[in-house]
Design a protein around this motif. Structure first.
Motif, mmCIF file in Angstrom:
data_model
loop_
_atom_site.group_PDB
_atom_site.id
_atom_site.type_symbol
_atom_site.label_atom_id
_atom_site.label_comp_id
_atom_site.label_asym_id
_atom_site.label_seq_id
_atom_site.Cartn_x
_atom_site.Cartn_y
_atom_site.Cartn_z
ATOM 1 N N VAL A 340 0.865 -1.181 0.000
ATOM 2 C CA VAL A 340 0.000 0.000 0.000
ATOM 3 C C VAL A 340 0.898 1.227 0.000
ATOM 4 O O VAL A 340 1.629 1.473 0.959
ATOM 5 C CB VAL A 340 -0.937 0.020 1.225
ATOM 6 N N ASN A 341 0.867 1.974 -1.090
ATOM 7 C CA ASN A 341 1.743 3.127 -1.243
ATOM 8 C C ASN A 341 0.967 4.402 -0.925
ATOM 9 O O ASN A 341 0.271 4.953 -1.774
ATOM 10 C CB ASN A 341 2.311 3.179 -2.668
ATOM 11 N N ILE A 342 1.096 4.871 0.311
ATOM 12 C CA ILE A 342 0.382 6.072 0.742
ATOM 13 C C ILE A 342 1.068 7.336 0.237
ATOM 14 O O ILE A 342 0.441 8.388 0.111
ATOM 15 C CB ILE A 342 0.255 6.091 2.282
ATOM 16 N N THR A 343 2.364 7.263 -0.100
ATOM 17 C CA THR A 343 3.089 8.441 -0.581
ATOM 18 C C THR A 343 2.607 8.874 -1.949
ATOM 19 O O THR A 343 2.743 10.038 -2.322
ATOM 20 C CB THR A 343 4.600 8.160 -0.657
ATOM 21 N N GLY A 344 2.064 7.946 -2.722
ATOM 22 C CA GLY A 344 1.497 8.294 -4.025
ATOM 23 C C GLY A 344 2.442 8.129 -5.189
ATOM 24 O O GLY A 344 2.015 7.913 -6.316
ATOM 25 N N SER A 345 3.734 8.217 -4.988
ATOM 26 C CA SER A 345 4.708 8.120 -6.075
ATOM 27 C C SER A 345 5.341 6.737 -6.085
ATOM 28 O O SER A 345 6.069 6.370 -5.154
ATOM 29 C CB SER A 345 5.783 9.192 -5.924
ATOM 30 N N ASN A 346 5.089 5.970 -7.147
ATOM 31 C CA ASN A 346 5.689 4.637 -7.254
ATOM 32 C C ASN A 346 7.199 4.714 -7.450
ATOM 33 O O ASN A 346 7.933 3.832 -6.999
ATOM 34 C CB ASN A 346 5.052 3.865 -8.411
ATOM 35 N N GLU A 347 7.650 5.770 -8.125
ATOM 36 C CA GLU A 347 9.090 5.925 -8.340
ATOM 37 C C GLU A 347 9.803 6.183 -7.011
ATOM 38 O O GLU A 347 10.866 5.596 -6.745
ATOM 39 C CB GLU A 347 9.349 7.078 -9.310
ATOM 40 N N GLU A 348 9.237 7.042 -6.162
ATOM 41 C CA GLU A 348 9.829 7.303 -4.847
ATOM 42 C C GLU A 348 9.819 6.044 -3.987
ATOM 43 O O GLU A 348 10.783 5.768 -3.259
ATOM 44 C CB GLU A 348 9.067 8.424 -4.135
ATOM 45 N N ALA A 349 8.735 5.274 -4.057
ATOM 46 C CA ALA A 349 8.658 4.038 -3.287
ATOM 47 C C ALA A 349 9.721 3.047 -3.747
ATOM 48 O O ALA A 349 10.374 2.383 -2.926
ATOM 49 C CB ALA A 349 7.268 3.425 -3.431
ATOM 50 N N ALA A 350 9.931 2.938 -5.062
ATOM 51 C CA ALA A 350 10.951 2.035 -5.596
ATOM 52 C C ALA A 350 12.350 2.468 -5.152
ATOM 53 O O ALA A 350 13.176 1.636 -4.753
ATOM 54 C CB ALA A 350 10.863 1.996 -7.120
ATOM 55 N N ASN A 351 12.628 3.775 -5.203
ATOM 56 C CA ASN A 351 13.932 4.280 -4.775
ATOM 57 C C ASN A 351 14.171 4.005 -3.293
ATOM 58 O O ASN A 351 15.289 3.649 -2.886
ATOM 59 C CB ASN A 351 14.034 5.782 -5.050
ATOM 60 N N MET A 352 13.129 4.182 -2.475
ATOM 61 C CA MET A 352 13.268 3.942 -1.043
ATOM 62 C C MET A 352 13.606 2.477 -0.776
ATOM 63 O O MET A 352 14.526 2.164 -0.015
ATOM 64 C CB MET A 352 11.970 4.327 -0.324
ATOM 65 N N ILE A 353 12.867 1.562 -1.413
ATOM 66 C CA ILE A 353 13.098 0.128 -1.195
ATOM 67 C C ILE A 353 14.494 -0.269 -1.656
ATOM 68 O O ILE A 353 15.174 -1.073 -1.004
ATOM 69 C CB ILE A 353 12.022 -0.696 -1.919
ATOM 70 N N ASN A 354 14.962 0.306 -2.758
ATOM 71 C CA ASN A 354 16.301 -0.021 -3.268
ATOM 72 C C ASN A 354 17.407 0.546 -2.388
ATOM 73 O O ASN A 354 18.494 -0.042 -2.298
ATOM 74 C CB ASN A 354 16.472 0.517 -4.691
ATOM 75 N N ASN A 355 17.145 1.670 -1.732
ATOM 76 C CA ASN A 355 18.207 2.355 -0.981
ATOM 77 C C ASN A 355 18.393 1.851 0.439
ATOM 78 O O ASN A 355 19.477 2.004 1.005
ATOM 79 C CB ASN A 355 17.935 3.864 -0.951
ATOM 80 N N ILE A 356 17.356 1.256 1.047
ATOM 81 C CA ILE A 356 17.492 0.886 2.463
ATOM 82 C C ILE A 356 18.492 -0.256 2.667
ATOM 83 O O ILE A 356 18.981 -0.459 3.779
ATOM 84 C CB ILE A 356 16.131 0.494 3.083
ATOM 85 N N SER A 357 18.803 -1.001 1.615
ATOM 86 C CA SER A 357 19.749 -2.108 1.747
ATOM 87 C C SER A 357 21.152 -1.758 1.262
ATOM 88 O O SER A 357 22.033 -2.617 1.275
ATOM 89 C CB SER A 357 19.237 -3.332 0.966
ATOM 90 N N LYS A 358 21.370 -0.519 0.844
ATOM 91 C CA LYS A 358 22.693 -0.115 0.371
ATOM 92 C C LYS A 358 23.693 -0.095 1.522
ATOM 93 O O LYS A 358 23.380 0.306 2.638
ATOM 94 C CB LYS A 358 22.625 1.269 -0.283
#
Length: 423
Positions: A340-358
């Motif tokens: 459930v993406n409450i932020t509204g931006s799928n691109e921002e959600a994808a970037n967040m998920i990719n960055n938390i494991s860096k």
């Protein structure tokens, strides 16, 4: 020079603080390799708890407001304020070594400064939790104050914690005199459950805490897998959500999972030669993407990377990083109702998920068996070739139109050839 070096090392070895520690410190600065990627995920926005951010400029203004919380707490209790504060300070001095042992200190404080800091912070936290708790009659927060979300954010930061055992001691000295029918666990519950990352409810009542625990470690314990979930070395890489979907994998929300972060691959038990009848389903917890998601993940993972504990949140983050490469993957998981993406931006959600494991290491995986099942399925003949065909011909409306037009043209040419031969 050698003798001077030996003396300095001996000073560290014989340091009194190192010998009074019963447990490894659990409140410390996040590893710099993680902190540098997102400093805002670890710094308090409004209120400092404990010593690590005491000198930050942005939190100094709120120190005055803590006094008002202290006054409110004292005014609730039908006892002389001096007697209450005296018992609080005596308790702080009696457990001073235990308090010191919970921190990796970045600045030297006197025992008096530590005691006053701890009592003030603990009383502020207790009054804040009373004000937002419906079990008490006088509520001023109840989620309406502008500062409410910011304080809730700050209370869950790794570097902004107070030892839970000391907060419990202050609870006994203050709140218990006000309401003896309310337990410490009942009072702190809302802070933890309001910071849940998933749709499923936290099983907070089953969680126990010890000397080295704090709010963030309690949230971490709420996601702990049961003993029958075995971890294995991480060595399997799976395709993204879109590619798995093209191969026939479906995604569904977990229903009443035994483990809140659990994933399970469900397949037909009988052999089947028809690809569409034998497609596996990956059941997943429903993840909420909102303003608090990134900082909670980063702090939980930083806690795992620095403390002697299981790394199941890190393991989950790695799986999500493999499933999500682009905003299309986020859209597919949203469509499948596992995100459930409450932020509204799928691109921002994808970037967040990719960055938390860096810049994070993950040796153990709690999902290795499920990943191997998906890989084995996707490498079979039909799923592999159908995924290739869907990726090649069905990944855009124009390619679909071109393919249909090509098929129609081929059929017309074939019919024309047949009629020509017959004539």
């Amino acid at each position: 020079m050698i003798q001077e070096s030996v003396k300095r090392l001996l000073h560290h070895v014989n340091n009194e603080d190192n010998h009074t520690r019963q447990f490894p410190p659990s409140i410390y600065m996040a590893p710099s390799i993680m902190r540098d990627l997102s400093p805002s995920s670890f710094n308090p926005l409004l209120v400092s708890i404990g010593p690590l951010h005491r000198e930050d400029e942005n939190v100094k203004a709120f120190e005055r407001q803590k006094i008002s919380y202290l006054i409110n707490l004292m005014s609730r209790i039908n006892s002389p304020q001096e007697d209450i504060l005296d018992s609080c300070m005596q308790k702080a001095y009696s457990v001073m070594n235990e308090i010191k042992g919970c921190y990796i200190w970045t600045k030297t404080f006197t025992d008096a400064e530590i005691a006053e800091m701890m009592v003030l912070d603990a009383c502020f936290m207790l009054e804040f939790m009373i004000e937002m708790n419906p079990l008490f009659h006088r509520n001023s927060y109840m989620g309406k104050e502008p500062q409410f979300d910011t304080i809730m954010h700050d209370l869950m930061l790794l570097e902004n914690q107070i030892p839970l055992f000391f907060l419990d001691e202050m609870f006994q000295c203050t709140v218990m005199k006000l309401r003896s029918d309310i337990s410490f666990k009942q009072l702190i519950k809302r802070v933890i459950v309001c910071n849940n990352l998933f749709e499923a409810r936290l099983k907070f009542n089953n969680v126990s805490f010890g000397t080295n625990d704090h709010f963030l470690s309690l949230l971490h314990k709420c996601y702990m897998p049961p003993d029958n979930i075995k971890k294995d070395h991480t060595n399997t890489i799976i395709r993204s959500a879109i590619d798995l979907d093209r191969a026939g994998v479906k995604f569904k929300p977990s229903k009443d999972p035994t483990w809140l972060m659990g994933m399970e691959v469900k397949q037909n038990r009988f052999p089947c030669f028809f690809w569409s009848w034998n497609r596996p389903t990956l059941t997943m917890p429903v993840l909420f993407i909102q303003d608090s998601t990134e900082f909670l993940f980063r702090n939980l993972i930083a806690y795992e990377q620095s403390f002697q504990t299981q790394s199941y949140v890190t393991s989950y983050g790695f799986v999500m990083n493999m499933l999500v490469n682009t905003q299309d993957d986020v859209a597919k998981l949203e469509e499948s109702k596992v995100l459930v993406n409450i932020t509204g931006s799928n691109e921002e959600a994808a970037n967040m998920i990719n960055n938390i494991s860096k810049n994070v290491s993950c040796v153990d995986s709690y999902y290795e068996q499920e990943l191997e099942i998906l890989n084995k399925y996707c490498n079979n003949y039909w799923p592999k070739h159908i995924a290739t065909m869907r990726r090649t011909y069905f990944n855009s409306p124009w390619r679909i139109i071109a393919l249909v037009a090509g098929i129609i043209l081929f059929v017309l040419q074939a019919l024309q050839t047949i009629f020509t031969i017959k004539s």
